[in-house]
Design an enzyme around this catalytic site. Structure first.
Site, PDB file in Angstrom:
ATOM      1  N   HIS A  86       2.711  -6.955   8.487  1.00 33.74           N
ATOM      2  CA  HIS A  86       2.904  -5.769   8.211  1.00 33.74           C
ATOM      3  C   HIS A  86       1.658  -5.086   7.006  1.00 33.74           C
ATOM      4  CE1 HIS A  86       5.776  -2.610   5.613  1.00 33.74           C
ATOM      5  NE2 HIS A  86       4.678  -2.696   5.071  1.00 33.74           N
ATOM      6  N   GLU A  87       1.216  -5.777   6.520  1.00 32.93           N
ATOM      7  CA  GLU A  87      -0.064  -5.324   5.609  1.00 32.93           C
ATOM      8  C   GLU A  87      -1.363  -5.185   6.344  1.00 32.93           C
ATOM      9  OE1 GLU A  87       0.630  -4.260   2.594  1.00 32.93           O
ATOM     10  OE2 GLU A  87       2.536  -5.272   2.481  1.00 32.93           O
ATOM     11  N   CYS A 106       8.761  -0.371   2.429  1.00 30.91           N
ATOM     12  CA  CYS A 106       7.052  -0.373   2.329  1.00 30.91           C
ATOM     13  C   CYS A 106       7.166   0.707   1.107  1.00 30.91           C
ATOM     14  CB  CYS A 106       6.748   0.403   3.397  1.00 30.91           C
ATOM     15  SG  CYS A 106       4.827   0.688   3.434  1.00 30.91           S
ATOM     16  N   HIS A 146      -1.285  -1.901   8.353  1.00 28.15           N
ATOM     17  CA  HIS A 146      -1.565  -0.724   7.399  1.00 28.15           C
ATOM     18  C   HIS A 146      -3.327  -0.561   7.812  1.00 28.15           C
ATOM     19  CE1 HIS A 146       1.647   0.425   4.927  1.00 28.15           C
ATOM     20  NE2 HIS A 146       2.012  -0.608   4.765  1.00 28.15           N
TER      21      HIS A 146
HETATM   22 NI    NI Z   1       3.685  -1.318   3.782  1.00 31.19          NI
END
Ligand code: NI
Length: 174
Positions: free
Chosen positions: A140-141, A98, A144
């Site tokens: 994953h994105e 990341c 966030h």
């Molecule tokens: Ni990330």
């Protein structure tokens, strides 16, 4: 266009629930997206979420090179106000990195198949199903946007470490 500063783990913006974009046609959103793409490309990342550039809004950008996704490249994709739906319970574990945890990596289980939708760069609806690395990047994105960094998804922190050190520990050349 501008390359933006990337927040690192520990900055409160990364732990916040990001707000939906109220007006996707706002030129300021187009500017943010353009800057996020430039920032992601300059940093060599597969994806970037707006909170990583200190903007607490539900916007992500990503792309998947063919070599990372069983030969199927995913073009540069912008998602405004994305929604991710899990298609089945299957998960697989792989190492992730990341841009907000530079130099680090860890093994993270992710759902293998998801469907996602949102608004694209020109405000057009985007809806796709994704598997494998493509599905992993999207999860994953979008994490966030909910203030979740990948270490919070790791069942085994023994797999967490600096890429350079872990490469050194592997057998073989390099
Ligand atoms: Ni990330």
């Amino acid at each position: 266009m501008a390359i933006l500063k990337i927040a690192r783990m520990g900055h409160p913006v990364l732990a916040r629930l990001a707000a939906p974009v109220a007006d996707p046609a706002d030129p300021a959103v187009a500017q943010l997206v353009a800057d996020m793409i430039e920032t992601m490309e300059a940093a060599g990342g597969a994806g970037l979420a707006a909170p990583q550039v200190h903007v607490s809004l539900r916007v992500v950008v990503f792309h998947v090179p063919a070599g990372r996704n069983e030969g199927e490249a995913v073009p540069l994709t912008v998602l405004i106000n994305p929604v991710v739906e899990v298609l089945d319970d299957g998960r697989e574990t792989a190492y992730e990195g990341c841009l907000s945890l530079p130099g680090l990596t860890g093994a993270v289980p992710r759902f293998t198949a998801v469907r996602y939708r949102g608004l694209g760069r020109d405000g057009e609806p985007v809806e796709r199903t994704a598997r494998g690395f493509h599905a992993r990047v999207v999860q994953h994105e979008c994490d966030h946007l909910d203030g979740v960094l990948y270490p919070a998804r790791m069942p085994d922190l023994a797999t967490f470490g600096f890429v350079e050190e872990m490469r050194r520990a592997l057998p073989g050349p390099g």
